[in-house]
Each structure stands twice: as structure tokens, then as C-alpha cells.
Design an enzyme around this catalytic site. Structure first.
Site, short mmCIF file in Angstrom:
data_model
loop_
_atom_site.label_atom_id
_atom_site.label_comp_id
_atom_site.label_asym_id
_atom_site.label_seq_id
_atom_site.Cartn_x
_atom_site.Cartn_y
_atom_site.Cartn_z
N ARG A 1 66.69 23.85 14.15
CA ARG A 1 66.35 25.10 13.41
C ARG A 1 66.36 25.09 11.88
NH1 ARG A 1 69.59 26.36 17.90
NH2 ARG A 1 68.57 27.88 19.34
N VAL B 1 65.05 37.52 12.70
CA VAL B 1 64.92 36.50 13.85
C VAL B 1 64.53 35.17 13.67
CG1 VAL B 1 63.73 36.04 16.23
CG2 VAL B 1 64.35 38.52 15.45
N HIS C 1 73.89 30.40 15.01
CA HIS C 1 72.83 30.44 15.71
C HIS C 1 72.13 28.79 15.61
CE1 HIS C 1 69.47 31.20 18.33
NE2 HIS C 1 68.74 31.03 17.54
N GLY D 1 57.49 37.74 18.61
CA GLY D 1 57.14 39.10 17.93
C GLY D 1 56.44 39.91 19.19
N ASP E 1 71.98 33.92 22.83
CA ASP E 1 72.69 32.85 22.95
C ASP E 1 73.93 33.44 24.09
OD1 ASP E 1 71.48 31.39 21.22
OD2 ASP E 1 73.05 31.75 19.68
N ARG F 1 72.07 33.55 27.37
CA ARG F 1 71.87 31.93 28.02
C ARG F 1 73.37 31.55 28.55
NH1 ARG F 1 67.97 29.94 22.91
NH2 ARG F 1 65.92 30.63 24.15
N GLY G 1 53.27 36.75 16.92
CA GLY G 1 53.48 35.42 17.62
C GLY G 1 53.87 35.52 19.12
N ALA G 2 54.54 34.64 19.53
CA ALA G 2 55.43 34.41 20.74
C ALA G 2 56.56 35.66 20.81
CB ALA G 2 55.63 33.12 21.08
#
Ligand code: NAI
Length: 308
Positions: free
Chosen positions: A88, A118, A175, A12, A148, A151, A9-10
Site C-alpha cells: 500500500r 479510504v 492498515h 467508491g 481488517d 477479515r 471506481g471499485a
């Protein structure tokens, strides 16, 4: 060396792309459960090879784990991402089953593998992999702190009106929106503490914007981010494959370090060819120690929802 990325997906696919672009791995195998999806992503990425100048071979498979045999590193990104307004932690019900099954398949075909977790809620998923894989703890690494911290540095540079390469900073603990601990006391601009340059209000803003960094993007994108997560994973994979021994904050099984045991939480560690080479013990302020303990308590509560 071979790297497997489960979940095409996004995140990976982004992680596979960054690994290939840096050209340090011989092969990346993408695995997904959606028929043809990993094969399609792999083919698309391979068609960028001559354009972007890399030789890494990227292949895809719909759930045939024999293709992943002999992987040095496997990255688990399979599972659902959060939608705007979700935490999450709300993903645990679906993702725990997926992560457990994927881990068993990976270890069966690559008993010496180093796993990077992840999927969210990541600290709890890393804990699940420890409890169900039978792998030594040095070979299970949760990805959260690398992202993090990136960021945090982005927000610091913005507040300081400085180039990002001039700033350094690290985020440890959980996280999660509430459990993240940006270490403001250790953040620097060219070696000078950033508190020299920022007011208390600016400091509070940087910390808050860092903690809600993922949620802000989820709101903008309608789903969670992928470029920075993919890049963060690629840095960790490179440190292992190239034995770079980078110090990266990662979610690791603690055994007394930072006053915690039997829990995965973000702490700085040296990452090299054998996985976690050393957990680095940095001195925290009393306030940071209390926040770390608070984050541990929250993660422990979420871990309590796991069924092995
Ligand atoms: P996505 O939905 O784009 O991709 C997930 C992929 O996993 C899908 O293609 C899906 O078909 C696949 N999948 C589901 N079950 C599977 C199974 N049993 N075997 C193989 N593949 C399977 O989601 P995205 O955005 O890539 O996020 C993936 C996960 O990573 C989410 O849980 C998200 O919350 C988490 N994440 C974690 C970050 C971190 O810092 N730790 C940062 C960003 C996302």
C-alpha cells in the site's frame, strides 16, 4: 442527509451501493475525474432502486464539486489501487496529490463535512488530510480497522468452524501488511476467549491470514478488493448519519492516546453524528503495546515522505 463519495471506481461504487441499499441517506453524490464515469455509475445504480427497494437518490459528476455542497459525510476513495506484489505504501506518490486536491475541493463546498479517508496508504493519507484540510480532528476518520476486523472475524470463524455472528475481534494499529495488529487476546466466541478453542499454530495462522488479507485478494483479483471495503465504509457512514455511536476501529489523529502523538493510527472509537465522539482506551498486553509502537514507527517513516 447528503453523502459524497469521491472516486466512482471499485470501492467508491460498492460503498455507494451499500449506502443506498440500507436506505439511510437522502442522497449520494459520486465524483470522478474520468469523463462521464461517475454519471454512468450513478445511473446504473439508480436503475437498481426499484428492484432493490431504496429511495436514496444517487447522482454523479465529473469533477463539479458544487454538486457536493452541504455534504454531511464525504468518502475519499480516489486514487490508484495496488497491483499484485505491491505494498500500500508504494501508492503514496500518486495518491497524495489526488487526496490533497480532493480534500481542498470538498472542504470548500462543505465546510462542516466529516471526511472518511479510504485511499492508500490510508494512515498516511488520513494524516495528510489532517495537515491540509483545517478540519477539527474529530471530523477526519481513516477506514482500515473496520475492514481488517471483518477479515479477522472471517478467519476466526473459519478456524473455529463457527458461524461468523458468534465471533468478535478487532484489529488496530496500521492498515498495512506488517503493521496490522489483530487483538487475539480480546477475540471471543460468544464471550469466551478464542484461545480456549485454538492451538498456537491455528492462532498464528489466523493472525497471518488476517494481515495478508488484502494482499491475498489482490493476488486473486489482479487489483484490490471492493465489496468488504465498500461495506466497511457504509457501516461508518451509517453510524454517523444515524448517530448510532458504534465502536469501530478507525485511523485517528492521536494526541497521547496509546502512547503516540501526531500520527494517524487505528484505534477503537465511538462514531456518531459529530464524527469521533471518543477514543476508547483498551488495555493492551506488553507484546501488543510493543507491536503498536512498531507499527507507529513504520507509519511515521511513510509520513516522512509527504510534501505538504
Ligand atoms: P479504482 O481504480 O477502481 O477507482 C479509483 C477511482 O478514482 C477511479 O475511477 C479514478 O478515475 C478516480 N480518480 C482518480 N483521481 C481522481 C481525482 N483527482 N478526482 C476524482 N476521482 C479520481 O480503485 P479502487 O479499487 O476503488 O481503490 C481506490 C483506493 O482505495 C485505492 O487507493 C486503494 O488502495 C484504496 N483502498 C483502501 C482500502 C482501505 O481499507 N482503506 C480498501 C480497498 C482499497
Amino acid at each position: 442527509m447528503k453523502v459524497t463519495v469521491v472516486g466512482a471506481g471499485a470501492v467508491g461504487a460498492s460503498c455507494a451501493e451499500y449506502i443506498a441499499m440500507k436506505d439511510f441517506a437522502a442522497e449520494v453524490v459520486l465524483v470522478d475525474i474520468k469523463e462521464g464515469f461517475a454519471e454512468g455509475k450513478a445511473m446504473d445504480l439508480m436503475q437498481t432502486a426499484s428492484l432493490n427497494g431504496f429511495d436514496t437518490k444517487i447522482t454523479g459528476t465529473t469533477g463539479d464539486y458544487s454538486k457536493t455542497a452541504g455534504s454531511k459525510v464525504a468518502v475519499i476513495t480516489s486514487g490508484i489501487p495496488r497491483k499484485p506484489g505491491m505494498t500500500r505504501e508504494e501508492l503514496i506518490g500518486i495518491n497524495a496529490g489526488i487526496v490533497k486536491e480532493v480534500t481542498q475541493n470538498l472542504v470548500k463546498h462543505s465546510p462542516d463535512v466529516i471526511i472518511i479517508v479510504v485511499s492508500n496508504p490510508m494512515d498516511t493519507m488520513a494524516y495528510l488530510v489532517h495537515k491540509t484540510s483545517g478540519l477539527p480532528k474529530e471530523r477526519i476518520i481513516g477506514m482500515g480497522g473496520a475492514l481488517d476486523s471483518a477479515r479477522f472475524k472471517y478467519r476466526l470463524a473459519e478456524a473455529l468452524e463457527s458461524p461468523i455472528s458468534d465471533v468478535d475481534g478487532m484489529v488496530i494499529a496500521a492498515h498495512s501488511d506488517t503493521g496490522m495488529l489483530p487483538l487475539f487476546s480480546k477475540a471471543t466466541r460468544n464471550g469466551v476467549p478464542v484461545s480456549e478453542f485454538l492451538s498456537d499454530e491455528q492462532k498464528a495462522n489466523v493472525i497471518e491470514e488476517t494481515k495478508i488479507g488484502g494482499a491475498t485478494l489482490t493476488k486473486l483479483l489482479g487489483t484490490s478488493a471492493w465489496y468488504a471495503p465498500g461495506a466497511a465504509v457504509s457501516v461508518m457512514v451509517q453510524s454517523i448519519l444515524c448517530d448510532q455511536k458504534k465502536m469501530i476501529p478507525c485511523s485517528l489523529m492521536l494526541d497521547g492516546e496509546y502512547g503516540e502523538s501526531d500520527i494517524c493510527l487505528g484505534v477503537p472509537a465511538i462514531i456518531g453524528k459529530d464524527g469521533v465522539e471518543k477514543i476508547v482506551n483498551i488495555t493492551l498486553t506488553e507484546e501488543e503495546k510493543a507491536k503498536f509502537a512498531e507499527a507507529a514507527k513504520a507509519v511515521r517513516d511513510v509520513n516522512g515522505d509527504l510534501k505538504f
